[in-house]
Design an enzyme around this catalytic site. Structure first.
Site, PDB file in Angstrom:
ATOM      1  N   THR A  52       3.055   3.847  -0.479  1.00  0.00           N
ATOM      2  CA  THR A  52       4.394   4.343  -0.792  1.00  0.00           C
ATOM      3  C   THR A  52       4.525   4.816  -2.233  1.00  0.00           C
ATOM      4  OG1 THR A  52       5.169   2.090  -1.199  1.00  0.00           O
ATOM      5  CG2 THR A  52       5.530   2.988   1.000  1.00  0.00           C
ATOM      6  N   CYS A  53       3.738   4.267  -3.147  1.00  0.00           N
ATOM      7  CA  CYS A  53       3.819   4.701  -4.542  1.00  0.00           C
ATOM      8  C   CYS A  53       3.375   6.153  -4.711  1.00  0.00           C
ATOM      9  CB  CYS A  53       2.944   3.821  -5.434  1.00  0.00           C
ATOM     10  SG  CYS A  53       3.527   2.136  -5.568  1.00  0.00           S
TER      11      CYS A  53
END
Length: 86
Positions: A52-53
């Site tokens: 997700t980063c």
């Protein structure tokens, strides 16, 4: 459907909504970060994974579209429930 798309977006980016200005303004860990799909090497029995980063989806090379869809939906549904601590 819309709910599955929102879950997929949540799974890959950490948010279920597209920015108002569209995907071109999707934020990552270090500012604007494109939505990316990468090949994941290894067994086709693995589920897709996400970072997700980095707004990144890692997909094994599944033998068919049906296999891809089944495994991706399973990962998205299971991933939306968190780690299951309790």
């Amino acid at each position: 459907d819309q709910e599955e798309r929102a879950r997929l977006l949540q799974f890959v980016t950490g948010t279920s909504k597209v920015p108002l200005d569209g995907f071109k303004n999707l934020m990552g860990m270090s500012g604007i970060q494109r939505f990316q799909i990468h090949r994941a090497y290894g067994s086709v029995d693995r589920l897709p994974s996400a970072h997700t980063c980095f707004n990144q989806l890692d997909l094994p090379e599944y033998p068919s579209y049906e296999h891809l869809k089944e495994r991706l939906l399973m990962a998205v549904r299971e991933g939306s429930e968190g780690f299951g601590f309790g």
